[in-house]
Design an enzyme around this catalytic site. Structure first.
Site, mmCIF file in Angstrom:
data_model
loop_
_atom_site.group_PDB
_atom_site.id
_atom_site.type_symbol
_atom_site.label_atom_id
_atom_site.label_comp_id
_atom_site.label_asym_id
_atom_site.label_seq_id
_atom_site.Cartn_x
_atom_site.Cartn_y
_atom_site.Cartn_z
ATOM 1 N N PHE A 1 66.499 73.763 -27.168
ATOM 2 C CA PHE A 1 65.319 73.762 -28.276
ATOM 3 C C PHE A 1 64.487 74.605 -27.525
ATOM 4 O O PHE A 1 63.861 75.716 -28.526
ATOM 5 C CB PHE A 1 64.933 72.185 -28.402
ATOM 6 N N THR B 1 73.925 70.752 -23.775
ATOM 7 C CA THR B 1 73.565 70.183 -24.881
ATOM 8 C C THR B 1 72.493 71.224 -25.953
ATOM 9 O O THR B 1 72.223 70.834 -26.992
ATOM 10 C CB THR B 1 71.896 69.187 -24.846
ATOM 11 N N TYR C 1 66.754 60.747 -15.317
ATOM 12 C CA TYR C 1 65.859 61.931 -15.861
ATOM 13 C C TYR C 1 64.316 61.868 -15.177
ATOM 14 O O TYR C 1 63.759 62.923 -14.600
ATOM 15 C CB TYR C 1 65.671 61.829 -17.479
ATOM 16 N N TYR D 1 57.943 74.710 -1.980
ATOM 17 C CA TYR D 1 58.125 76.095 -2.194
ATOM 18 C C TYR D 1 56.707 76.797 -2.262
ATOM 19 O O TYR D 1 56.641 78.068 -1.904
ATOM 20 C CB TYR D 1 58.978 76.370 -3.382
HETATM 21 P P1 NAD Z 1 67.413 70.874 -25.216
HETATM 22 O O1 NAD Z 1 68.509 69.644 -24.335
HETATM 23 O O2 NAD Z 1 67.487 71.460 -26.239
HETATM 24 O O3 NAD Z 1 67.807 72.231 -24.078
HETATM 25 C C1 NAD Z 1 68.099 71.972 -22.674
HETATM 26 C C2 NAD Z 1 69.128 73.309 -22.482
HETATM 27 O O4 NAD Z 1 69.542 73.383 -21.227
HETATM 28 C C3 NAD Z 1 70.302 73.112 -23.304
HETATM 29 O O5 NAD Z 1 70.822 74.221 -24.011
HETATM 30 C C4 NAD Z 1 71.574 72.763 -22.197
HETATM 31 O O6 NAD Z 1 72.682 73.194 -22.672
HETATM 32 C C5 NAD Z 1 70.905 73.532 -21.175
HETATM 33 N N1 NAD Z 1 71.282 72.874 -19.779
HETATM 34 C C6 NAD Z 1 71.643 71.764 -19.241
HETATM 35 N N2 NAD Z 1 71.984 71.709 -18.013
HETATM 36 C C7 NAD Z 1 72.115 72.952 -17.869
HETATM 37 C C8 NAD Z 1 72.763 73.637 -16.368
HETATM 38 N N3 NAD Z 1 73.079 72.564 -15.464
HETATM 39 N N4 NAD Z 1 72.830 74.745 -16.324
HETATM 40 C C9 NAD Z 1 72.534 75.619 -17.508
HETATM 41 N N5 NAD Z 1 71.985 75.224 -18.544
HETATM 42 C C10 NAD Z 1 71.951 73.913 -18.648
HETATM 43 O O7 NAD Z 1 66.104 70.383 -24.445
HETATM 44 P P2 NAD Z 1 64.564 70.997 -24.841
HETATM 45 O O8 NAD Z 1 63.934 70.035 -25.591
HETATM 46 O O9 NAD Z 1 64.501 72.489 -25.228
HETATM 47 O O10 NAD Z 1 64.009 70.670 -23.462
HETATM 48 C C11 NAD Z 1 63.678 71.943 -22.450
HETATM 49 C C12 NAD Z 1 63.099 71.427 -21.065
HETATM 50 O O11 NAD Z 1 61.818 71.100 -21.467
HETATM 51 C C13 NAD Z 1 64.075 70.334 -20.431
HETATM 52 O O12 NAD Z 1 63.833 70.648 -18.908
HETATM 53 C C14 NAD Z 1 63.264 69.477 -20.552
HETATM 54 O O13 NAD Z 1 63.139 68.261 -19.689
HETATM 55 C C15 NAD Z 1 61.606 69.916 -20.919
HETATM 56 N N6 NAD Z 1 60.821 68.809 -21.767
HETATM 57 C C16 NAD Z 1 61.103 68.730 -22.973
HETATM 58 C C17 NAD Z 1 60.430 67.900 -23.823
HETATM 59 C C18 NAD Z 1 60.449 68.024 -25.305
HETATM 60 O O14 NAD Z 1 59.685 67.139 -26.187
HETATM 61 N N7 NAD Z 1 61.209 68.985 -25.875
HETATM 62 C C19 NAD Z 1 59.482 67.086 -23.333
HETATM 63 C C20 NAD Z 1 59.413 67.163 -21.849
HETATM 64 C C21 NAD Z 1 59.997 68.051 -21.180
#
Ligand code: NAD
Ligand code: UDP
Length: 322
Positions: free
Chosen positions: A12, A36, A150, A164
Protein backbone atom coordinates in the site's frame (compact mmCIF):
# COMPACT_ATOMS: atom_id res chain seq x y z
CA UNK A 1 21.14 10.92 -10.56
CA UNK A 2 19.51 9.94 -7.28
CA UNK A 3 18.66 6.27 -7.07
CA UNK A 4 16.02 5.40 -4.48
CA UNK A 5 15.28 1.96 -3.08
CA UNK A 6 11.74 1.28 -1.85
CA UNK A 7 11.27 -1.99 0.04
CA UNK A 8 7.68 -3.23 0.16
CA UNK A 9 7.17 -1.55 -3.23
CA UNK A 10 4.13 -3.70 -4.11
CA UNK A 11 2.36 -2.82 -0.87
CA UNK A 12 0.00 0.00 0.00
CA UNK A 13 2.48 2.69 1.11
CA UNK A 14 5.31 1.33 -1.05
CA UNK A 15 3.38 1.59 -4.32
CA UNK A 16 2.26 5.14 -3.47
CA UNK A 17 5.86 6.04 -2.67
CA UNK A 18 7.13 4.59 -5.97
CA UNK A 19 4.49 6.56 -7.89
CA UNK A 20 5.46 9.77 -6.12
CA UNK A 21 9.21 9.28 -6.71
CA UNK A 22 8.76 8.40 -10.40
CA UNK A 23 6.56 11.48 -10.85
CA UNK A 24 9.47 13.52 -9.45
CA UNK A 25 11.70 12.06 -12.17
CA UNK A 26 13.74 9.78 -9.92
CA UNK A 27 15.23 6.41 -10.65
CA UNK A 28 13.60 3.82 -8.38
CA UNK A 29 14.40 0.23 -7.45
CA UNK A 30 11.53 -1.65 -5.80
CA UNK A 31 11.98 -4.80 -3.72
CA UNK A 32 9.07 -6.96 -2.62
CA UNK A 33 8.46 -10.65 -1.91
CA UNK A 34 4.74 -10.22 -2.78
CA UNK A 35 3.62 -11.72 0.54
CA UNK A 36 0.97 -9.12 1.37
CA UNK A 37 1.57 -6.85 -1.63
CA UNK A 38 0.13 -7.28 -5.09
CA UNK A 39 1.96 -7.32 -8.43
CA UNK A 40 -1.07 -5.42 -9.70
CA UNK A 41 0.01 -2.40 -7.61
CA UNK A 42 3.09 -2.18 -9.85
CA UNK A 43 1.34 -2.51 -13.21
CA UNK A 44 1.45 1.21 -14.01
CA UNK A 45 5.24 1.39 -13.50
CA UNK A 46 6.99 0.03 -16.57
CA UNK A 47 9.75 -2.23 -15.35
CA UNK A 48 13.21 -1.65 -16.81
CA UNK A 49 13.19 2.12 -17.36
CA UNK A 50 13.19 4.52 -14.43
CA UNK A 51 11.71 1.68 -12.35
CA UNK A 52 13.33 -1.69 -11.71
CA UNK A 53 11.56 -4.38 -9.71
CA UNK A 54 13.31 -7.16 -7.79
CA UNK A 55 11.19 -9.96 -6.34
CA UNK A 56 13.05 -11.04 -3.20
CA UNK A 57 13.08 -11.04 0.58
CA UNK A 58 14.87 -8.07 2.18
CA UNK A 59 16.09 -10.29 5.00
CA UNK A 60 18.02 -12.45 2.51
CA UNK A 61 21.80 -11.77 2.89
CA UNK A 62 22.17 -11.90 -0.91
CA UNK A 63 20.26 -8.63 -1.07
CA UNK A 64 23.49 -6.75 -0.26
CA UNK A 65 25.07 -8.16 -3.41
CA UNK A 66 22.33 -7.14 -5.85
CA UNK A 67 23.98 -5.17 -8.69
CA UNK A 68 20.78 -3.11 -9.11
CA UNK A 69 21.40 -1.56 -5.69
CA UNK A 70 24.77 -0.14 -6.60
CA UNK A 71 24.79 3.65 -6.26
CA UNK A 72 21.63 3.80 -4.17
CA UNK A 73 21.37 7.15 -2.34
CA UNK A 74 18.06 6.84 -0.46
CA UNK A 75 16.26 3.87 1.07
CA UNK A 76 12.62 3.75 2.20
CA UNK A 77 12.35 0.55 4.21
CA UNK A 78 8.59 -0.06 4.07
CA UNK A 79 8.53 -3.87 3.77
CA UNK A 80 6.48 -5.59 6.49
CA UNK A 81 2.96 -6.88 6.81
CA UNK A 82 0.99 -4.06 8.45
CA UNK A 83 -2.58 -5.25 8.87
CA UNK A 84 -3.24 -7.23 12.09
CA UNK A 85 -4.93 -9.93 9.99
CA UNK A 86 -1.80 -10.40 7.89
CA UNK A 87 0.94 -9.98 10.49
CA UNK A 88 -0.82 -12.34 12.90
CA UNK A 89 -0.95 -15.02 10.19
CA UNK A 90 2.80 -14.47 9.43
CA UNK A 91 4.38 -13.82 12.86
CA UNK A 92 7.86 -15.12 12.09
CA UNK A 93 8.11 -13.34 8.73
CA UNK A 94 6.98 -10.14 10.46
CA UNK A 95 9.68 -10.45 13.12
CA UNK A 96 12.30 -11.32 10.49
CA UNK A 97 11.59 -8.47 8.07
CA UNK A 98 11.60 -5.82 10.81
CA UNK A 99 14.72 -7.09 12.58
CA UNK A 100 17.06 -8.92 10.17
CA UNK A 101 15.51 -7.10 7.20
CA UNK A 102 16.03 -3.72 8.87
CA UNK A 103 19.62 -4.63 9.74
CA UNK A 104 20.26 -5.55 6.09
CA UNK A 105 18.89 -2.21 4.89
CA UNK A 106 20.95 -0.31 7.50
CA UNK A 107 24.02 -2.24 6.39
CA UNK A 108 23.29 -1.28 2.79
CA UNK A 109 23.00 2.35 3.92
CA UNK A 110 26.31 2.08 5.80
CA UNK A 111 28.13 0.56 2.82
CA UNK A 112 26.67 2.94 0.23
CA UNK A 113 26.40 6.12 2.32
CA UNK A 114 22.66 6.25 1.57
CA UNK A 115 20.07 7.92 3.80
CA UNK A 116 17.37 5.62 5.14
CA UNK A 117 13.81 6.04 6.44
CA UNK A 118 12.51 3.15 8.55
CA UNK A 119 8.75 2.70 8.78
CA UNK A 120 8.05 2.07 12.44
CA UNK A 121 4.56 2.42 13.82
CA UNK A 122 2.27 3.95 16.40
CA UNK A 123 2.03 0.34 17.66
CA UNK A 124 5.39 1.05 19.32
CA UNK A 125 3.21 2.81 21.95
CA UNK A 126 1.09 -0.36 22.41
CA UNK A 127 -2.09 0.25 24.41
CA UNK A 128 -0.95 3.69 25.58
CA UNK A 129 -1.28 4.88 29.16
CA UNK A 130 -0.29 8.40 28.10
CA UNK A 131 -2.58 10.27 25.74
CA UNK A 132 -1.94 11.72 23.20
CA UNK A 133 1.40 10.12 22.35
CA UNK A 134 4.58 12.09 21.68
CA UNK A 135 7.88 10.50 20.71
CA UNK A 136 9.24 10.53 24.26
CA UNK A 137 6.51 8.16 25.51
CA UNK A 138 8.04 4.70 25.92
CA UNK A 139 4.86 2.77 25.38
CA UNK A 140 2.81 0.02 26.97
CA UNK A 141 3.37 -3.05 24.81
CA UNK A 142 2.56 -6.67 25.66
CA UNK A 143 5.29 -9.17 24.71
CA UNK A 144 2.90 -12.07 25.30
CA UNK A 145 0.04 -11.63 22.91
CA UNK A 146 -1.04 -11.73 19.26
CA UNK A 147 0.19 -8.19 18.43
CA UNK A 148 3.67 -8.72 19.92
CA UNK A 149 5.23 -10.12 16.72
CA UNK A 150 4.56 -6.77 15.05
CA UNK A 151 4.86 -4.27 17.91
CA UNK A 152 8.01 -5.72 19.46
CA UNK A 153 9.67 -6.41 16.09
CA UNK A 154 9.13 -2.75 15.14
CA UNK A 155 10.60 -1.66 18.47
CA UNK A 156 13.65 -3.86 17.89
CA UNK A 157 13.87 -2.44 14.35
CA UNK A 158 14.14 1.00 16.00
CA UNK A 159 16.97 -0.33 18.19
CA UNK A 160 18.93 -1.39 15.09
CA UNK A 161 18.41 2.14 13.74
CA UNK A 162 19.68 3.64 17.00
CA UNK A 163 22.84 1.50 16.93
CA UNK A 164 23.60 2.22 13.27
CA UNK A 165 23.11 5.94 13.86
CA UNK A 166 25.26 6.09 17.00
CA UNK A 167 28.01 3.63 16.00
CA UNK A 168 28.28 4.24 12.26
CA UNK A 169 26.61 7.65 11.78
CA UNK A 170 24.21 6.15 9.25
CA UNK A 171 21.73 8.88 8.32
CA UNK A 172 18.66 7.02 9.53
CA UNK A 173 15.28 8.53 10.31
CA UNK A 174 12.48 6.62 12.04
CA UNK A 175 8.84 7.33 11.17
CA UNK A 176 6.25 6.19 13.70
CA UNK A 177 3.39 6.00 11.24
CA UNK A 178 -0.19 6.20 12.54
CA UNK A 179 -3.17 4.57 10.75
CA UNK A 180 -2.98 5.53 7.09
CA UNK A 181 -5.63 4.78 4.47
CA UNK A 182 -6.89 5.32 0.93
CA UNK A 183 -8.36 3.14 -1.75
CA UNK A 184 -4.88 1.65 -2.21
CA UNK A 185 -5.64 -0.71 0.71
CA UNK A 186 -6.60 -4.22 -0.40
CA UNK A 187 -10.32 -4.90 0.08
CA UNK A 188 -9.43 -8.04 2.01
CA UNK A 189 -6.61 -6.80 4.24
CA UNK A 190 -8.90 -6.57 7.27
CA UNK A 191 -8.00 -3.02 8.32
CA UNK A 192 -10.90 -0.94 9.48
CA UNK A 193 -11.29 1.53 6.59
CA UNK A 194 -10.99 -1.15 3.89
CA UNK A 195 -13.48 -3.36 5.77
CA UNK A 196 -16.02 -0.58 6.39
CA UNK A 197 -15.93 0.87 2.88
CA UNK A 198 -16.10 -2.57 1.22
CA UNK A 199 -19.01 -3.55 3.49
CA UNK A 200 -20.90 -0.27 2.95
CA UNK A 201 -20.67 -0.48 -0.84
CA UNK A 202 -21.77 -4.15 -0.81
CA UNK A 203 -24.72 -3.25 1.49
CA UNK A 204 -23.39 -5.56 4.23
CA UNK A 205 -23.47 -4.56 7.89
CA UNK A 206 -20.32 -2.82 9.09
CA UNK A 207 -18.40 -4.95 11.62
CA UNK A 208 -17.56 -2.79 14.65
CA UNK A 209 -15.33 -4.63 17.12
CA UNK A 210 -16.20 -4.03 20.77
CA UNK A 211 -18.59 -1.14 21.41
CA UNK A 212 -16.73 1.11 18.95
CA UNK A 213 -15.57 3.54 21.66
CA UNK A 214 -11.88 2.83 20.94
CA UNK A 215 -10.22 5.63 18.99
CA UNK A 216 -7.78 5.99 16.12
CA UNK A 217 -6.40 8.99 14.20
CA UNK A 218 -6.55 8.40 10.45
CA UNK A 219 -4.15 9.97 7.99
CA UNK A 220 -4.82 10.04 4.25
CA UNK A 221 -2.03 8.41 2.26
CA UNK A 222 -0.95 11.58 0.39
CA UNK A 223 -0.24 13.30 3.71
CA UNK A 224 1.73 10.32 5.05
CA UNK A 225 3.83 10.01 1.87
CA UNK A 226 4.59 13.75 1.95
CA UNK A 227 5.70 13.37 5.58
CA UNK A 228 8.01 10.46 4.72
CA UNK A 229 9.53 12.38 1.79
CA UNK A 230 10.28 15.36 4.04
CA UNK A 231 11.75 13.07 6.68
CA UNK A 232 14.18 11.78 4.07
CA UNK A 233 15.03 15.26 2.80
CA UNK A 234 15.60 17.14 6.05
CA UNK A 235 19.08 16.79 7.56
CA UNK A 236 17.68 17.85 10.94
CA UNK A 237 15.71 14.57 11.03
CA UNK A 238 18.85 12.38 10.94
CA UNK A 239 18.87 10.12 14.01
CA UNK A 240 15.37 11.21 15.03
CA UNK A 241 12.10 9.38 15.68
CA UNK A 242 9.14 11.35 14.34
CA UNK A 243 5.39 10.69 14.58
CA UNK A 244 3.72 10.84 11.16
CA UNK A 245 -0.03 10.84 11.68
CA UNK A 246 -3.17 12.93 11.74
CA UNK A 247 -3.81 14.41 15.19
CA UNK A 248 -7.60 14.41 14.76
CA UNK A 249 -8.98 11.47 16.74
CA UNK A 250 -12.26 9.63 16.12
CA UNK A 251 -14.07 6.71 17.72
CA UNK A 252 -14.41 3.65 15.49
CA UNK A 253 -18.21 3.92 15.83
CA UNK A 254 -18.05 7.47 14.47
CA UNK A 255 -15.96 6.23 11.52
CA UNK A 256 -18.56 3.50 10.79
CA UNK A 257 -21.42 6.02 10.90
CA UNK A 258 -19.50 8.45 8.69
CA UNK A 259 -18.77 5.76 6.07
CA UNK A 260 -22.47 4.78 6.00
CA UNK A 261 -23.54 8.43 5.64
CA UNK A 262 -21.00 9.38 2.98
CA UNK A 263 -21.64 6.27 0.89
CA UNK A 264 -25.44 6.55 1.18
CA UNK A 265 -25.44 2.85 2.11
CA UNK A 266 -28.42 0.96 3.56
CA UNK A 267 -25.96 -1.02 5.76
CA UNK A 268 -26.41 -1.28 9.51
CA UNK A 269 -23.79 -1.95 12.19
CA UNK A 270 -22.95 -5.38 13.64
CA UNK A 271 -21.00 -5.45 16.90
CA UNK A 272 -18.37 -8.22 17.20
CA UNK A 273 -15.94 -9.05 20.04
CA UNK A 274 -12.97 -6.74 20.51
CA UNK A 275 -9.69 -8.49 19.53
CA UNK A 276 -7.14 -9.19 22.30
CA UNK A 277 -4.84 -6.26 23.16
CA UNK A 278 -6.68 -3.86 20.82
CA UNK A 279 -5.39 -0.38 21.81
CA UNK A 280 -8.16 1.75 23.37
CA UNK A 281 -6.87 5.13 22.22
CA UNK A 282 -4.35 6.44 19.72
CA UNK A 283 -3.53 10.01 18.75
CA UNK A 284 -0.18 11.47 17.74
CA UNK A 285 1.40 14.65 18.99
CA UNK A 286 2.93 16.04 15.79
CA UNK A 287 4.78 19.06 17.21
CA UNK A 288 8.13 17.43 16.34
CA UNK A 289 7.09 16.79 12.71
CA UNK A 290 5.84 20.38 12.46
CA UNK A 291 9.09 21.79 13.87
CA UNK A 292 11.59 19.52 12.05
CA UNK A 293 9.79 18.99 8.76
CA UNK A 294 7.27 21.81 8.53
CA UNK A 295 4.71 19.03 8.04
CA UNK A 296 1.12 18.57 9.07
CA UNK A 297 -1.75 16.68 7.42
CA UNK A 298 -4.04 18.59 5.07
CA UNK A 299 -6.77 16.10 4.18
CA UNK A 300 -9.68 15.69 6.61
CA UNK A 301 -11.22 12.30 7.38
CA UNK A 302 -14.44 13.22 5.50
CA UNK A 303 -12.50 14.28 2.40
CA UNK A 304 -10.28 11.20 2.52
CA UNK A 305 -13.25 8.90 3.01
CA UNK A 306 -15.11 10.49 0.09
CA UNK A 307 -12.13 9.81 -2.19
CA UNK A 308 -11.75 6.29 -0.82
CA UNK A 309 -15.43 5.41 -1.20
CA UNK A 310 -15.58 6.65 -4.77
CA UNK A 311 -12.41 4.75 -5.81
CA UNK A 312 -13.54 1.50 -4.11
CA UNK A 313 -16.95 1.84 -5.76
CA UNK A 314 -15.32 2.05 -9.18
CA UNK A 315 -13.07 -0.90 -8.40
CA UNK A 316 -15.89 -3.08 -7.02
CA UNK A 317 -18.23 -2.21 -9.89
CA UNK A 318 -15.42 -3.43 -12.13
CA UNK A 319 -15.95 -6.84 -10.50
CA UNK A 320 -13.09 -6.86 -7.99
CA UNK A 321 -14.21 -8.26 -4.67
CA UNK A 322 -12.21 -10.55 -2.38
P1 NAD B 1 1.42 -3.64 3.06
O1 NAD B 1 1.22 -4.98 3.68
O2 NAD B 1 0.39 -3.13 2.11
O3 NAD B 1 2.82 -3.58 2.32
C1 NAD B 1 3.97 -4.19 2.81
C2 NAD B 1 4.75 -4.76 1.63
O4 NAD B 1 5.94 -5.38 2.12
C3 NAD B 1 3.98 -5.84 0.86
O5 NAD B 1 4.01 -5.55 -0.51
C4 NAD B 1 4.73 -7.14 1.17
O6 NAD B 1 4.61 -8.09 0.13
C5 NAD B 1 6.12 -6.60 1.40
N1 NAD B 1 6.96 -7.47 2.25
C6 NAD B 1 6.64 -8.04 3.44
N2 NAD B 1 7.68 -8.75 3.91
C7 NAD B 1 8.68 -8.65 3.00
C8 NAD B 1 10.01 -9.16 2.93
N3 NAD B 1 10.51 -9.93 3.89
N4 NAD B 1 10.76 -8.84 1.84
C9 NAD B 1 10.26 -8.06 0.84
N5 NAD B 1 9.01 -7.56 0.87
C10 NAD B 1 8.23 -7.84 1.93
O7 NAD B 1 1.62 -2.59 4.28
P2 NAD B 1 1.60 -1.00 4.25
O8 NAD B 1 0.34 -0.53 4.87
O9 NAD B 1 1.99 -0.52 2.92
O10 NAD B 1 2.78 -0.69 5.28
C11 NAD B 1 4.08 -0.35 4.82
C12 NAD B 1 4.99 -0.13 6.02
O11 NAD B 1 4.48 0.94 6.82
C13 NAD B 1 5.10 -1.35 6.93
O12 NAD B 1 6.41 -1.42 7.43
C14 NAD B 1 4.15 -1.02 8.06
O13 NAD B 1 4.51 -1.65 9.26
C15 NAD B 1 4.28 0.50 8.15
N6 NAD B 1 3.09 1.13 8.72
C16 NAD B 1 1.95 1.25 7.98
C17 NAD B 1 0.83 1.83 8.56
C18 NAD B 1 -0.44 2.01 7.78
O14 NAD B 1 -1.41 2.52 8.35
N7 NAD B 1 -0.50 1.65 6.52
C19 NAD B 1 0.86 2.27 9.89
C20 NAD B 1 2.04 2.10 10.62
C21 NAD B 1 3.16 1.55 10.02
N1 UDP C 1 -11.92 -2.62 13.65
C1 UDP C 1 -13.30 -2.73 13.63
N2 UDP C 1 -13.87 -3.41 12.60
C2 UDP C 1 -13.17 -3.94 11.57
C3 UDP C 1 -11.76 -3.81 11.58
C4 UDP C 1 -11.16 -3.15 12.65
O1 UDP C 1 -13.99 -2.25 14.54
O2 UDP C 1 -13.78 -4.53 10.66
C5 UDP C 1 -11.29 -1.86 14.75
C6 UDP C 1 -10.12 -2.57 15.43
O3 UDP C 1 -10.59 -3.40 16.48
C7 UDP C 1 -9.32 -1.39 15.95
C8 UDP C 1 -9.57 -0.29 14.89
O4 UDP C 1 -10.74 -0.68 14.19
O5 UDP C 1 -9.85 -0.92 17.18
C9 UDP C 1 -8.41 -0.15 13.90
O6 UDP C 1 -8.13 -1.44 13.39
P1 UDP C 1 -7.06 -1.71 12.24
O7 UDP C 1 -6.92 -3.20 12.12
O8 UDP C 1 -7.42 -0.95 11.03
O9 UDP C 1 -5.71 -1.08 12.77
P2 UDP C 1 -4.95 -1.11 14.19
O10 UDP C 1 -5.76 -1.87 15.20
O11 UDP C 1 -3.67 -1.78 13.89
O12 UDP C 1 -4.85 0.31 14.56
Amino acid sequence: MNKTLVTGAAGFLGSHMVAKLLAEGRQVVGIDNLSTGKADNLRTFSDGGAFVFIGCDVADPEVLRLPELEGVTEIYHLASPASPKFYQSRPFETIEVNTTGTKRMLELARLSGAKIVYSSTSEAYGDPLVHPQDERYRGNVNTWGPRACYDEAKRLGEVFCYEYFHRYRVRVKVARIFNTYSAGLRNDDGRVISNFVTQAIAGDDLTVYGDGSQTRSFCYVDDTIRGLRLLMEKDAADGEIVNIGNPVEHTILHVAETVIRLSGSPSGIRFLPLPEDDPKVRRPVIAKAEALLGWKPEISLEEGLRRTISAYRERMQGGMRP
